[in-house]
Scaffold this motif. Structure first.
Motif, short mmCIF file in Angstrom:
data_model
loop_
_atom_site.label_atom_id
_atom_site.label_comp_id
_atom_site.label_asym_id
_atom_site.label_seq_id
_atom_site.Cartn_x
_atom_site.Cartn_y
_atom_site.Cartn_z
N GLY A 182 -11.86 55.72 -89.62
CA GLY A 182 -12.26 55.80 -91.02
C GLY A 182 -13.49 56.64 -91.29
N GLU A 183 -14.20 57.05 -90.23
CA GLU A 183 -15.42 57.86 -90.42
C GLU A 183 -15.08 59.34 -90.31
OE1 GLU A 183 -18.64 56.80 -87.81
OE2 GLU A 183 -19.76 58.63 -88.28
N GLU A 184 -15.52 60.14 -91.28
CA GLU A 184 -15.20 61.57 -91.22
C GLU A 184 -16.03 62.26 -90.13
OE1 GLU A 184 -14.95 63.91 -94.82
OE2 GLU A 184 -14.00 65.49 -93.60
N VAL A 185 -15.33 62.98 -89.22
CA VAL A 185 -16.01 63.66 -88.11
C VAL A 185 -15.62 65.15 -88.06
CG1 VAL A 185 -16.24 61.56 -86.69
CG2 VAL A 185 -14.15 62.93 -86.52
N THR A 186 -15.14 65.66 -89.19
CA THR A 186 -14.63 67.03 -89.25
C THR A 186 -15.64 68.05 -88.67
OG1 THR A 186 -13.46 66.36 -91.23
CG2 THR A 186 -13.56 68.72 -90.81
N SER A 187 -16.91 67.93 -89.05
CA SER A 187 -17.91 68.87 -88.53
C SER A 187 -18.42 68.41 -87.18
CB SER A 187 -19.12 68.95 -89.47
OG SER A 187 -18.69 69.30 -90.75
N ALA A 188 -18.60 67.11 -87.02
CA ALA A 188 -19.20 66.58 -85.78
C ALA A 188 -18.37 66.96 -84.55
CB ALA A 188 -19.35 65.07 -85.88
N ILE A 189 -17.05 67.05 -84.69
CA ILE A 189 -16.22 67.34 -83.51
C ILE A 189 -16.32 68.81 -83.07
CG2 ILE A 189 -14.57 65.48 -83.93
CD1 ILE A 189 -12.59 67.71 -84.91
N ARG A 190 -17.02 69.64 -83.86
CA ARG A 190 -17.20 71.05 -83.48
C ARG A 190 -18.55 71.26 -82.80
NH1 ARG A 190 -12.07 72.64 -83.80
NH2 ARG A 190 -11.19 71.33 -85.40
N SER A 191 -19.31 70.20 -82.58
CA SER A 191 -20.65 70.37 -82.00
C SER A 191 -20.54 70.87 -80.56
CB SER A 191 -21.39 69.02 -82.01
OG SER A 191 -20.80 68.19 -81.04
N ASN A 192 -21.63 71.47 -80.06
CA ASN A 192 -21.62 71.99 -78.70
C ASN A 192 -21.38 70.89 -77.67
OD1 ASN A 192 -22.06 74.59 -79.61
ND2 ASN A 192 -24.29 74.40 -79.55
N ASP A 193 -21.89 69.69 -77.91
CA ASP A 193 -21.71 68.56 -76.97
C ASP A 193 -20.24 68.23 -76.81
OD1 ASP A 193 -24.36 68.38 -76.76
OD2 ASP A 193 -24.59 66.46 -77.82
N VAL A 194 -19.55 68.16 -77.95
CA VAL A 194 -18.11 67.82 -77.89
C VAL A 194 -17.35 68.97 -77.22
CG1 VAL A 194 -16.05 67.43 -79.30
CG2 VAL A 194 -18.19 66.27 -79.88
N THR A 195 -17.68 70.20 -77.60
CA THR A 195 -16.97 71.36 -77.02
C THR A 195 -17.13 71.40 -75.51
OG1 THR A 195 -17.28 72.58 -79.08
CG2 THR A 195 -16.77 73.89 -77.13
N ALA A 196 -18.33 71.07 -75.03
CA ALA A 196 -18.58 71.12 -73.59
C ALA A 196 -17.81 70.03 -72.84
CB ALA A 196 -20.07 70.98 -73.32
N ALA A 197 -17.50 68.92 -73.50
CA ALA A 197 -16.89 67.78 -72.80
C ALA A 197 -15.37 67.68 -72.99
CB ALA A 197 -17.55 66.47 -73.29
N VAL A 198 -14.84 68.36 -74.01
CA VAL A 198 -13.45 68.08 -74.41
C VAL A 198 -12.42 68.45 -73.33
CG1 VAL A 198 -13.21 70.25 -75.73
CG2 VAL A 198 -11.76 68.32 -76.28
N SER A 199 -12.68 69.50 -72.55
CA SER A 199 -11.67 69.89 -71.55
C SER A 199 -11.59 68.86 -70.43
CB SER A 199 -11.98 71.27 -70.96
OG SER A 199 -11.71 72.25 -71.94
N ASP A 200 -12.69 68.16 -70.14
CA ASP A 200 -12.64 67.10 -69.13
C ASP A 200 -11.87 65.90 -69.66
OD1 ASP A 200 -14.00 68.58 -67.28
OD2 ASP A 200 -15.97 67.82 -67.83
N VAL A 201 -12.11 65.57 -70.93
CA VAL A 201 -11.38 64.43 -71.53
C VAL A 201 -9.88 64.73 -71.57
CG1 VAL A 201 -11.02 63.19 -73.72
CG2 VAL A 201 -13.35 63.64 -72.90
N SER A 202 -9.54 65.97 -71.93
CA SER A 202 -8.11 66.29 -72.11
C SER A 202 -7.39 66.50 -70.79
CB SER A 202 -7.97 67.53 -73.00
OG SER A 202 -8.41 68.67 -72.30
N ALA A 203 -8.12 66.50 -69.68
CA ALA A 203 -7.45 66.67 -68.38
C ALA A 203 -6.88 65.36 -67.85
CB ALA A 203 -8.44 67.26 -67.37
N HIS A 204 -7.25 64.22 -68.46
CA HIS A 204 -6.76 62.92 -67.95
C HIS A 204 -5.29 62.72 -68.32
CE1 HIS A 204 -10.76 61.88 -66.76
NE2 HIS A 204 -11.24 61.79 -68.00
#
Ligand code: C5P
Length: 222
Positions: free
Chosen positions: A82-104
């Motif tokens: 329910g919380e809008e994260v449209t901008s937050a998910i483009r942050s450098n922290d998320v970008t740096a971590a997303v490929s590790d999360v998506s490898a599971h």
């Protein structure tokens, strides 16, 4: 008119989201940004201090997370519980971590299932890394978008600058190469062009030109 599904895959910065969104709007189809779903989970993991390398914890978190995509002119608005994260998910922290999360593996299994449900009625344009190979292997149209690393880094850099996110072109090029490496070398559903995908190189194309090419290909199949 028959509504088909369109799978658009390719590396970071190839123009997938703008091209997919533009093509979807011209065809009056639904646009689904699957990268945003992996980013939403990654954001939630960081938010809850869950170790992104811990597959069991991350997949448990995904089971409890409500990820919602709503259509908007700029793409998908993204909500986590329910919380809008449209901008937050483009942050450098998320970008740096997303490929590790998506490898599971278990994360991918759950995400693919959700994405298949979203596309079950047809008339959807999905963009990602494994749409043509794993999510919609029977999609009537599959497109693999690519562009040179330099051009992709430049696009992401300008996109960040436009959004007021701090950005450095050289770093961006490195980040993209690292992410390309992780996405193409992972064991589960690596980024690869499906055998029956049409390759569109966008290095010298505008997003509108690439979208127009996709609409032509789609209308041949409708
Ligand atoms: O498309 P975007 O760059 O926002 O995707 C973020 C990341 O999510 C990718 O680098 C990739 O690791 C992952 N992803 C994926 N499968 C998809 C879409 C995205 O693994 N279908």
């Amino acid at each position: 008119m028959n509504k088909i599904n369109i799978a658009i895959d390719g590396p970071a910065g190839a123009g997938k989201s703008t091209v997919a969104r533009t093509a979807a709007s011209q065809l009056q189809y639904v646009y689904i940004d699957t990268g945003a779903m992996y980013r939403a989970l990654t954001w939630n993991a960081i938010h809850h201090n869950v170790d992104i390398q811990d597959e069991a914890e991350i997949s448990m978190l995904l089971k409890k997370t409500d990820i919602e995509l709503l259509p908007s002119l700029e793409g998908n608005r993204v909500f986590v519980d329910g919380e809008e994260v449209t901008s937050a998910i483009r942050s450098n922290d998320v970008t740096a971590a997303v490929s590790d999360v998506s490898a599971h593996e278990e994360v991918r299994r759950q995400m693919v299932k959700k994405q298949q449900e979203l596309a079950q009625d047809g008339g959807a344009v999905l963009d990602g890394r494994d749409i043509g190979t794993a999510v919609l292997p029977d999609a009537e149209l599959k497109v693999f978008l690519s562009a040179s690393v330099e051009e992709r880094a430049k696009r992401r850099h300008l996109e960040n600058v436009g959004k007021g996110i701090s950005s450095d072109l050289q770093m961006m090029m490195k980040d993209i190469q690292v992410r390309d490496g992780k996405d193409t070398e992972r064991d589960i559903s690596p980024l690869v062009q499906a055998g029956d995908a049409v390759h569109v190189d966008t290095t010298d194309l505008t997003a509108e030109e690439a979208a127009a090419e996709i609409c032509v290909l789609a209308r041949e199949r409708i």
